[in-house]
Design an enzyme around this catalytic site. Structure first.
Site, PDB file in Angstrom:
ATOM      1  N   CYS A 115       0.816  -1.228   0.000  1.00  0.00           N
ATOM      2  CA  CYS A 115       0.000   0.000   0.000  1.00  0.00           C
ATOM      3  C   CYS A 115       0.843   1.269   0.000  1.00  0.00           C
ATOM      4  O   CYS A 115       0.385   2.326  -0.434  1.00  0.00           O
ATOM      5  CB  CYS A 115      -0.919   0.018   1.218  1.00  0.00           C
ATOM      6  SG  CYS A 115      -1.979  -1.414   1.281  1.00  0.00           S
ATOM      7  N   HIS A 263      -3.996   7.032   1.369  1.00  0.00           N
ATOM      8  CA  HIS A 263      -4.189   5.717   0.749  1.00  0.00           C
ATOM      9  C   HIS A 263      -5.582   5.226   1.120  1.00  0.00           C
ATOM     10  O   HIS A 263      -5.989   5.310   2.275  1.00  0.00           O
ATOM     11  CB  HIS A 263      -3.114   4.756   1.249  1.00  0.00           C
ATOM     12  CG  HIS A 263      -3.489   3.325   1.080  1.00  0.00           C
ATOM     13  ND1 HIS A 263      -3.856   2.795  -0.135  1.00  0.00           N
ATOM     14  CD2 HIS A 263      -3.576   2.301   1.973  1.00  0.00           C
ATOM     15  CE1 HIS A 263      -4.147   1.513   0.020  1.00  0.00           C
ATOM     16  NE2 HIS A 263      -3.995   1.193   1.287  1.00  0.00           N
ATOM     17  N   ASN A 293      -9.970  -0.921  -2.116  1.00  0.00           N
ATOM     18  CA  ASN A 293      -8.555  -0.669  -1.809  1.00  0.00           C
ATOM     19  C   ASN A 293      -7.726  -1.240  -2.952  1.00  0.00           C
ATOM     20  O   ASN A 293      -7.691  -2.451  -3.154  1.00  0.00           O
ATOM     21  CB  ASN A 293      -8.224  -1.344  -0.468  1.00  0.00           C
ATOM     22  CG  ASN A 293      -6.779  -1.182  -0.052  1.00  0.00           C
ATOM     23  OD1 ASN A 293      -5.923  -0.812  -0.862  1.00  0.00           O
ATOM     24  ND2 ASN A 293      -6.495  -1.479   1.200  1.00  0.00           N
TER      25      ASN A 293
END
Ligand code: UT7
Length: 336
Positions: A115, A263, A293
């Site tokens: 991520c 994020h 995500n």
């Protein structure tokens, strides 16, 4: 030292929309649970039979970023590709982008920081530009999660969260001393490496042949494992810390933030940060509702969308922040 700036942005998401109701046909889940716990309404998953791969989605985003930067692909003197879902174990997708875009023999680097991958990649690009080593660096974050998720009830705690997509930026040397990427801040904490992990197939520590020989249908090591609540608790702390670190390094405070692009891990994490820093809705950008995500792709997709929607103006202080598997985390402070 030179100045570096983001000269062009692009994004690409596969056309197939997968709603929460679609997922409830595959596993024991429901729209209410997913929305309440994550904010996600739908995500994009590459359709079976599509030519989209991690590298090829990256190429599509990159073409747009290059065009918007008003440069030619032959002006690119370095490529950085961040992903946790490369097309092949090796080589990484950086060289595949080079092949597809027919870019001459410049260096291509692959970043494996999940991520935080795009933030790490931007940091490398920023420093290579600032030292004068390169002038135009293509930075890509792209992920194809949907091929590697456990889409049964066993995997529901993870598989409802992740989506596919790609974002790209051209980072260029700038003549403007008053703007550009001000600083980047990177951290990791390997003691928590196993809290968010895919152990197999055969990546470094296990032989693929062993896995094939075992052929155990109950083997979950092919799929992502996440200790969700532990990751969540660490994420909110580290996001806050690394945003403050970035601001303070530049003599800025929270009130200077024009646009925070976190994020897109969980809408609740973004809302927690927003509340903590007392930011207004128009100071924080979220699109996890539409895409889930997308790990290394989430920040470049969100940054591109924010820019496309006219939510970033020249002179704005833009803050990017990420946290994820590793654990790894980081921030980027930009004067647009
Ligand atoms: O991007 C990298 C960083 N990642 C993150 O930052 C993610 C951080 N963590 C999270 O976002 C959250 O922990 C999750 C969204 C992953 C999970 O939310 P949670 O509120 O922590 O739920 P939980 O895992 O504690 O599960 C609560 C309940 C459990 O049932 P019981 O034991 O209470 O009966 C789960 O079995 O919800 C159940 N559950 C589900 N129910 C319906 C778990 N997944 C699902 C599902 N649908 N998809």
């Amino acid at each position: 030292m030179y100045t570096s700036k983001i000269a062009g942005l692009g994004r690409y998401v596969p056309e197939q929309v997968v709603t929460n109701d679609d997922l409830s046909k595959l596993m024991d889940t429901n729209d209410a649970w997913i929305q309440e716990r994550t904010g996600i309404k739908e995500r994009r998953w590459v359709k079976e039979g599509s030519d989209d791969t991690t590298a090829m989605m990256g190429v599509k985003a990159a073409r747009i970023a290059i065009e918007r930067a008003s440069i030619d692909k032959d002006d690119i003197d370095f490529i950085i590709f961040a992903t946790l879902s490369p097309d092949y174990y090796f080589p990484g997708p950086g060289v595949m982008v080079q092949k597809e875009l027919d870019i001459k023999t410049v260096g291509a680097l692959d970043v494996r920081n999940q991520c935080s991958g795009f933030v790490y990649a931007l940091s490398v690009a920023d420093n290579f530009i600032k030292t004068g080593m390169y002038k135009n660096i293509l930075v890509i974050g792209s992920e194809l999660h949907s091929h590697g998720l456990d889409k049964t009830t066993r995997g529901r705690g993870v598989s409802v969260i992740f989506g596919d997509g790609a974002g790209a930026a051209v980072v260029s040397r700038s003549e403007d001393d008053n703007g550009g990427i001000l600083s980047t801040h990177l951290h990791s904490q390997g003691m928590h490496a196993e809290e968010l992990i895919v152990k197999a197939p055969g990546m470094g520590t296990r032989w693929v042949t062993d896995i094939i020989n075992e052929n155990d249908p109950n083997d979950e090591s092919y799929f992502p494992y996440m200790n969700g609540q532990f990751v969540f608790k660490n994420a909110v702390v580290r996001f806050s810390e690394v945003i403050m670190e970035g601001l303070q390094t530049n003599g800025l405070s929270v009130s200077d933030i024009d646009m925070l692009i976190p994020h897109q891990a969980n809408l609740r994490i973004s809302q927690f940060i927003q509340r903590k820093f007392q930011l207004r809705d128009n100071q924080v950008f979220n699109n996890i509702q539409k895409y889930g995500n997308t790990t290394a792709a989430s920040i470049p997709i969100a940054l591109t969308e924010a820019w496309e929607e006219g939510r970033i103006a020249k002179g704005d202080t833009v803050v990017l922040a990420a946290f994820g598997s590793g654990f790894t985390w980081g921030s980027v402070i930009i004067k647009w």
